[in-house]
Design an enzyme around this catalytic site. Structure first.
Site, PDB file in Angstrom:
ATOM      1  N   HIS A 168     -23.766  16.624 -14.794  1.00  0.00           N
ATOM      2  CA  HIS A 168     -22.049  15.144 -14.903  1.00  0.00           C
ATOM      3  C   HIS A 168     -21.607  15.996 -13.486  1.00  0.00           C
ATOM      4  CE1 HIS A 168     -19.737  17.236 -18.552  1.00  0.00           C
ATOM      5  NE2 HIS A 168     -19.477  17.430 -17.538  1.00  0.00           N
TER       6      HIS A 168
ATOM      7  N   HIS B 221     -14.554  14.065 -22.156  1.00  0.00           N
ATOM      8  CA  HIS B 221     -13.836  15.084 -21.927  1.00  0.00           C
ATOM      9  C   HIS B 221     -12.070  13.746 -22.346  1.00  0.00           C
ATOM     10  CE1 HIS B 221     -17.040  15.119 -19.431  1.00  0.00           C
ATOM     11  NE2 HIS B 221     -16.680  16.639 -18.767  1.00  0.00           N
TER      12      HIS B 221
ATOM     13  N   HIS C 249     -20.864  26.909 -15.336  1.00  0.00           N
ATOM     14  CA  HIS C 249     -18.944  26.723 -14.732  1.00  0.00           C
ATOM     15  C   HIS C 249     -17.920  27.008 -15.112  1.00  0.00           C
ATOM     16  CE1 HIS C 249     -19.491  23.178 -16.604  1.00  0.00           C
ATOM     17  NE2 HIS C 249     -18.512  22.538 -16.316  1.00  0.00           N
TER      18      HIS C 249
ATOM     19  N   GLU D 106     -21.087  23.819 -22.301  1.00  0.00           N
ATOM     20  CA  GLU D 106     -21.943  21.924 -22.103  1.00  0.00           C
ATOM     21  C   GLU D 106     -23.303  22.581 -22.147  1.00  0.00           C
ATOM     22  OE1 GLU D 106     -18.152  19.888 -19.671  1.00  0.00           O
ATOM     23  OE2 GLU D 106     -20.359  20.194 -18.568  1.00  0.00           O
TER      24      GLU D 106
HETATM   25  C1  DHB Z   1     -16.396  19.851 -12.419  1.00  0.00           C
HETATM   26  C2  DHB Z   1     -17.033  20.056 -13.701  1.00  0.00           C
HETATM   27  C3  DHB Z   1     -17.605  19.294 -15.297  1.00  0.00           C
HETATM   28  O1  DHB Z   1     -18.458  19.513 -16.460  1.00  0.00           O
HETATM   29  C4  DHB Z   1     -16.050  18.779 -15.702  1.00  0.00           C
HETATM   30  O2  DHB Z   1     -15.805  18.277 -16.465  1.00  0.00           O
HETATM   31  C5  DHB Z   1     -14.803  18.186 -14.707  1.00  0.00           C
HETATM   32  C6  DHB Z   1     -15.582  19.127 -13.349  1.00  0.00           C
HETATM   33  C7  DHB Z   1     -15.976  20.780 -11.363  1.00  0.00           C
HETATM   34  O3  DHB Z   1     -17.948  20.944 -11.073  1.00  0.00           O
HETATM   35  O4  DHB Z   1     -15.500  20.292 -10.621  1.00  0.00           O
HETATM   36 FE    FE Z   2     -17.807  18.583 -18.064  1.00  0.00          FE
END
Ligand code: DHB
Ligand code: FE
Length: 313
Positions: free
Chosen positions: A12, A59, A196, A243
């Site tokens: 997402h 978020h 991430h 997530e």
């Molecule tokens: C990023 C990824 C995410 O899932 C998010 O909620 C906010 C930022 C990113 O890769 O920058």
């Molecule tokens: Fe996210």
């Protein structure tokens, strides 16, 4: 009865929404990402679900950090896009399906999964970006092709639910859907991830080996994934990698054995890997109790079943 016909996993990444909204989809960096969803949009057009249940995370847009439900089900008639700091995204208001949502709430709560019921809720990139990726770009004067039952999961503040709890909730959702009297064809999305980490000394962490293993097991051995503790997500997939437990709600709502019809994986997009998978339930029963015909897809069906299309950008 209503039936879950397929599950969709999708990242997402908010920058994907920004690329769409600011006309950057043809830039090579973003074209690599969007081209991986062309077949999925084709699949979606052929499948034409009546409703999508979208498991996603907020978020701190709708809930703020003052109050964070673990599982929040959207029972409203509509869900406007949230202002995430740059104004609401130029996408249509998401229409809900209050009757199905209320039915799911009743069924899963009586099955002892204590959801929060939301009769008013805005939705952020966690929902609207996967919708764009699967349904294509739609400007705010258009309409999304089907109503949505949103299920928001807390993965932003410790403690998030375990993968096992998510997997079992998926099973309870399936039971709820199958006890709904109308003949609806439902798809369920699991969104977010993949590996991430946005902040701290490990910011920028991406673990492709972990991601690919997760996708393999999601398809073939989800029970193994359901046993992974939080600390392993943290260590291997980064703080925001948690997530990925949302994908287990989607997977729990499917058959043990599914047909993987499509997969896409590319690195990087913003700070993460983009992962995507489509899994179909192949044995479905119609109203009569007999074997239901596969409704959806002329989409290169036999070939796709024998061998999923796997694209790696
Ligand atoms: C990023 C990824 C995410 O899932 C998010 O909620 C906010 C930022 C990113 O890769 O920058
Ligand atoms: Fe996210």
């Amino acid at each position: 009865m209503a039936t879950i016909i397929a599950g969709i996993g999708s990242s997402h990444v908010p920058a994907i929404g920004a690329a769409l909204d600011n006309g950057k989809t043809e830039e090579p960096y973003w074209k690599r990402v969007f081209s991986g969803f062309e077949k999925s949009q084709e699949w979606m057009r052929a499948t034409k679900p009546d409703v999508a249940i979208i498991v996603y995370n907020d978020h701190a847009s709708a809930f703020s950090v003052e109050m964070i439900p673990t599982f929040a089900l959207g029972c409203a008639a509509e869900f406007p896009p949230a202002d995430e700091g740059w104004g609401p995204r130029p996408v249509p208001v998401v229409k809900g399906h209050p009757a199905l949502a209320s039915h799911i709430a009743q069924s899963v709560i009586l099955d002892e999964f204590d959801l929060t019921i939301c009769n008013k809720m805005e939705v952020d990139h966690g929902m609207t970006v996967p919708m764009n990726l699967l349904f294509g770009k739609i400007d705010k004067n258009g309409h999304w092709p089907c109503p949505v039952v949103p299920l928001a999961v807390n993965v932003v503040m410790y403690p998030p639910p375990t993968g096992h709890r998510c997997y079992m909730l998926g099973k309870a959702i399936r039971k709820a859907v199958e006890s709904y009297p109308d003949n609806l064809r439902v798809v369920i999305f699991g969104t977010g991830g993949l590996s991430h980490q946005i902040s701290g000394p490990r910011a920028g962490l991406i673990n492709s080996k972990w991601d690919k293993n997760f996708l393999d097991n999601l398809s073939k051995n989800p029970k193994k994934l359901a046993q992974i503790p939080h600390i392993d997500y943290m260590r291997e997939a980064g703080a925001e990698g948690i997530e990925m437990v949302m994908w287990l709600i989607m997977r729990g709502a499917l058959d043990d054995k599914v047909d993987e019809v499509y997969r896409f994986y590319t690195v990087p997009a913003s700070n993460t890997a983009v992962g995507h998978i489509i899994l179909e339930n192949h044995r479905r029963r119609g109203k009569s109790g007999g074997k239901a015909k596969h409704t959806a897809i002329k989409y290169k069906r036999a070939a796709a079943r024998a061998k999923p299309t796997i694209i790696q950008g």
